[in-house]
Motif scaffolding. Structure first.
Motif: not given
Length: 161
Positions: A84-99
């Motif tokens: 769950v922590i890994l998924v949150a970090l990966v998606f958080g990074g992806a959302l940061f880049g997409l933003s």
């Protein structure tokens, strides 16, 4: 003025979090409050009416005890928590880049929304599997086991073959 806003966000928000945590820890769960109301009502009722309310209190307290016992016996799954922590970090990074990309190209906000939606879905699904319960550890699940039917008592006039 800007200095006060920084102080307010740095001090007031964590302070509110502590106050809310303190209040919720010192408050009875809803089931306990309901049982207290029923117990108080049982003391005020006449003797012939108490029996039904006492039966209700027995059932409610039994269910509450089972829930608390189940909660006390559960164990945190470390692998699932790590995932769950890994998924949150990966998606958080992806959302940061997409933003960041969305500030350049406005249509990229669609990708931000879709990615955020899937992030929430994955995190909710992972959070629902964070704990392992005793019945999960002891007994293998049999999802397609046939239901056991109880035999119906036969009346005195019927004949069995």
């Amino acid at each position: 003025m800007e200095e006060y806003i920084k102080w307010a966000t740095a001090v007031v928000i964590p302070l509110l979090g502590l106050i809310i945590k303190y209040r919720s820890d010192n408050q009875d769960p809803g089931a306990v409050r309901r049982m207290k109301r029923h117990a108080q009502l049982a003391t005020e009722l006449p003797e012939e009416s108490k029996k039904h309310l006492e039966e209700l209190l027995d059932v409610e307290s039994g269910l509450y005890a089972e829930r608390m016992k189940r909660r006390a016996q559960r164990k945190l799954k470390g692998g699932t928590l790590g995932a769950v922590i890994l998924v949150a970090l990966v998606f958080g990074g992806a959302l940061f880049g997409l933003s960041a990309w969305a500030f350049i190209w406005p249509w990229a906000w669609i990708f931000v929304g879709v990615t955020g939606f899937f992030c929430v879905l994955f995190l909710v699904a992972g959070a629902m599997q964070l704990y392992e319960y005793p019945q999960d550890r002891d007994e293998p699940a049999a999802p397609h086991a046939p239901a056991v039917q109880e035999e119906q008592p036969q009346s005195a006039g019927s004949v069995s073959k």
